[in-house]
Design a protein around this motif. Structure first.
Motif, PDB file in Angstrom:
ATOM      1  N   PHE A 143       0.865  -1.180   0.000  1.00 35.60           N
ATOM      2  CA  PHE A 143       0.000   0.000   0.000  1.00 35.60           C
ATOM      3  C   PHE A 143       0.902   1.230   0.000  1.00 35.60           C
ATOM      4  CE2 PHE A 143      -4.236   1.728   1.377  1.00 35.60           C
ATOM      5  CZ  PHE A 143      -3.865   3.048   1.484  1.00 35.60           C
ATOM      6  N   GLY A 144       0.830   2.040  -1.035  1.00 38.94           N
ATOM      7  CA  GLY A 144       1.675   3.220  -1.117  1.00 38.94           C
ATOM      8  C   GLY A 144       0.878   4.490  -1.300  1.00 38.94           C
ATOM      9  N   HIS A 145       1.225   5.496  -0.511  1.00 41.66           N
ATOM     10  CA  HIS A 145       0.604   6.811  -0.661  1.00 41.66           C
ATOM     11  C   HIS A 145       1.572   7.735  -1.373  1.00 41.66           C
ATOM     12  CE1 HIS A 145      -1.083  10.711   1.360  1.00 41.66           C
ATOM     13  NE2 HIS A 145      -1.532  10.578   0.119  1.00 41.66           N
ATOM     14  N   SER A 146       1.118   8.383  -2.434  1.00 40.52           N
ATOM     15  CA  SER A 146       1.910   9.355  -3.170  1.00 40.52           C
ATOM     16  C   SER A 146       3.232   8.731  -3.633  1.00 40.52           C
ATOM     17  CB  SER A 146       2.130  10.598  -2.299  1.00 40.52           C
ATOM     18  OG  SER A 146       2.572  11.690  -3.049  1.00 40.52           O
ATOM     19  N   GLN A 147       4.355   9.306  -3.228  1.00 38.60           N
ATOM     20  CA  GLN A 147       5.653   8.768  -3.649  1.00 38.60           C
ATOM     21  C   GLN A 147       5.847   7.343  -3.149  1.00 38.60           C
ATOM     22  OE1 GLN A 147       9.052  11.544  -3.611  1.00 38.60           O
ATOM     23  NE2 GLN A 147      10.220   9.957  -2.561  1.00 38.60           N
ATOM     24  N   GLY A 148       5.205   7.008  -2.029  1.00 37.68           N
ATOM     25  CA  GLY A 148       5.265   5.640  -1.518  1.00 37.68           C
ATOM     26  C   GLY A 148       4.661   4.640  -2.479  1.00 37.68           C
ATOM     27  N   GLY A 149       3.756   5.113  -3.341  1.00 37.28           N
ATOM     28  CA  GLY A 149       3.174   4.240  -4.353  1.00 37.28           C
ATOM     29  C   GLY A 149       4.174   3.888  -5.447  1.00 37.28           C
ATOM     30  N   ILE A 150       5.084   4.825  -5.740  1.00 39.80           N
ATOM     31  CA  ILE A 150       6.151   4.548  -6.712  1.00 39.80           C
ATOM     32  C   ILE A 150       7.035   3.431  -6.175  1.00 39.80           C
ATOM     33  CG2 ILE A 150       8.163   5.488  -7.904  1.00 39.80           C
ATOM     34  CD1 ILE A 150       6.838   8.233  -7.809  1.00 39.80           C
ATOM     35  N   LEU A 151       7.399   3.545  -4.901  1.00 39.65           N
ATOM     36  CA  LEU A 151       8.218   2.525  -4.254  1.00 39.65           C
ATOM     37  C   LEU A 151       7.495   1.182  -4.225  1.00 39.65           C
ATOM     38  CD1 LEU A 151      10.581   1.568  -2.433  1.00 39.65           C
ATOM     39  CD2 LEU A 151       9.283   2.477  -0.487  1.00 39.65           C
ATOM     40  N   SER A 152       6.240   1.177  -3.802  1.00 47.14           N
ATOM     41  CA  SER A 152       5.472  -0.063  -3.707  1.00 47.14           C
ATOM     42  C   SER A 152       5.327  -0.743  -5.061  1.00 47.14           C
ATOM     43  CB  SER A 152       4.092   0.227  -3.114  1.00 47.14           C
ATOM     44  OG  SER A 152       4.202   0.749  -1.802  1.00 47.14           O
ATOM     45  N   SER A 153       5.117   0.047  -6.099  1.00 42.82           N
ATOM     46  CA  SER A 153       4.980  -0.507  -7.448  1.00 42.82           C
ATOM     47  C   SER A 153       6.282  -1.133  -7.920  1.00 42.82           C
ATOM     48  CB  SER A 153       4.544   0.581  -8.429  1.00 42.82           C
ATOM     49  OG  SER A 153       3.316   1.142  -8.039  1.00 42.82           O
ATOM     50  N   LYS A 154       7.382  -0.484  -7.613  1.00 45.35           N
ATOM     51  CA  LYS A 154       8.699  -1.002  -7.999  1.00 45.35           C
ATOM     52  C   LYS A 154       8.950  -2.364  -7.365  1.00 45.35           C
ATOM     53  CE  LYS A 154      13.619   0.370  -8.104  1.00 45.35           C
ATOM     54  NZ  LYS A 154      14.167  -0.922  -7.697  1.00 45.35           N
TER      55      LYS A 154
END
Length: 362
Positions: A143-154
């Motif tokens: 689960f990533g919020h904002s920039q955390g979503g970039i990390l989670s997707s990676k």
């Protein structure tokens, strides 16, 4: 971090790398356990929230947005991840949220950490739960919020243990494009001419690129100074201004952004294209957008994300909450200055949409 209960903390040494603190029950439907996880040379502090009854065997791991955040992702007084974790627990879903490097119980240096560092941290968290004898999880929903979503997707695109992905206001374009959009937005309520606004956007763009390439930095820096100075004159055109002070302010702003655009915590994300990871996904994806999100706007990101997910041929669901800002609070304008004035809760149905999707994806 402020504890939810005034209970004594029981410290348990599980092995040489892991220390757990059992905080105990603070809700009839959940139990919280504070953990310290060893990740190479740093320690990651976080909270595992466990439901009374499990309705899925997957663990949701939450990664916060840009800037050093605590495990609750406390933004303008709103404990975003804490509220989500408590809700998930009432639905029988376990979750783990953690402090960024250098925040709370986590060690390390956030400012000088890169996207690769954060990737390793998230991988270490998953490895810990796979090997833990007390709290074992082998399947994860990131689960990533904002920039955390970039990390989670990676991480999701590269790790077979990830079985689902929830993206909350996540950019689908390189962060440099988001930054430039936000530069434009700073002039939204001003009378600055369009041509001068675009000159300022270009000044930011050139400075970032020069720093990234390691060449032409002084030229880009001088352009930034000159453009900023011109803007300051135009903003104060109806009053008498001190040219020396204007020049000093322009230099100070240029100096500030020269430092910001050199920070590894930003530069490692600036030219990273998350759409490439979306195209690789083979797991279900839920992506949430705020209709009034001024930081990660729909028009810049939704179509790009949808096209990448269509190309991946994976199962996905995109949801837009009309009145939601970047934090998914019910907003009137969505502007940053409004955040602190709003109620510290989410728009209607936001939490239920997340938990229902997770349970239907198990």
């Amino acid at each position: 971090m402020k504890k939810l209960l005034t209970l004594a903390i029981i410290s348990l040494l599980w092995n040489q790398n892991i220390i757990a603190q059992n905080v105990g029950d603070n809700h009839q439907n959940l139990r919280e356990v504070d953990l310290i996880i060893q990740a190479d040379k740093i320690k990651i502090g976080g909270t595992l929230t466990l439901p009374a009854t499990f309705n899925t065997s997957s663990l949701v791991i939450m990664s916060s947005g840009s800037g050093p955040q605590d495990r609750d992702e406390t933004l303008d007084g709103f404990k975003i991840f804490k509220v989500i974790a408590d809700h998930l627990a009432t639905k029988g879903i376990a979750s783990f949220r953690y402090d960024d490097r250098g925040v709370g119980s986590s060690t390390g240096d956030f400012v000088n950490s890169t996207i690769e560092d954060h990737t390793k941290d998230l991988e270490h968290i998953m490895s810990y739960f796979k090997s833990s004898e007390k709290h074992t999880f082998n399947k994860f929903i990131l689960f990533g919020h904002s920039q955390g979503g970039i990390l989670s997707s990676k991480v999701a695109a590269e790790n077979e243990s990830v079985k689902g992905l929830v993206l909350m206001a996540t950019p689908a374009v390189p962060l440099v494009e988001v930054v430039l959009y936000q530069v434009r937005q700073e002039f939204d309520q001003t009378n600055i001419s369009k041509s001068l606004i675009e000159a300022d956007v270009s000044a930011h763009n050139r400075l970032m690129r020069a720093i990234e390439d390691g060449t032409g930095i002084e030229k880009a820096y001088q352009l930034f100074c000159n453009t900023t100075e011109t803007i300051l004159y135009e903003m104060n055109s109806e009053s008498k201004i001190d040219s020396t002070k204007v020049k000093q302010k322009a230099i100070a702003k240029a100096d500030e952004f020269k430092i910001i655009y050199k920070l590894p915590s930003l530069t490692s994300f600036l030219y990273y294209d998350p759409a490439n990871d979306f195209e690789k996904l083979t797991i279900p994806v839920l992506s949430l957008f705020g209709g009034l999100d001024y930081q990660v706007p729909i028009h810049q990101n939704k179509d790009r994300m949808e096209n990448a997910l269509l190309k991946s041929r994976t199962q996905f669901k995109l949801l837009t909450f009309d009145k939601a800002n970047h934090y998914f609070q019910e907003a009137k304008t969505g502007e940053r200055k409004e955040y602190v004035t709003l109620e510290k809760n989410f728009v209607p149905d936001f939490l239920n949409q997340i938990s229902e999707w997770i349970l239907n994806s198990k």
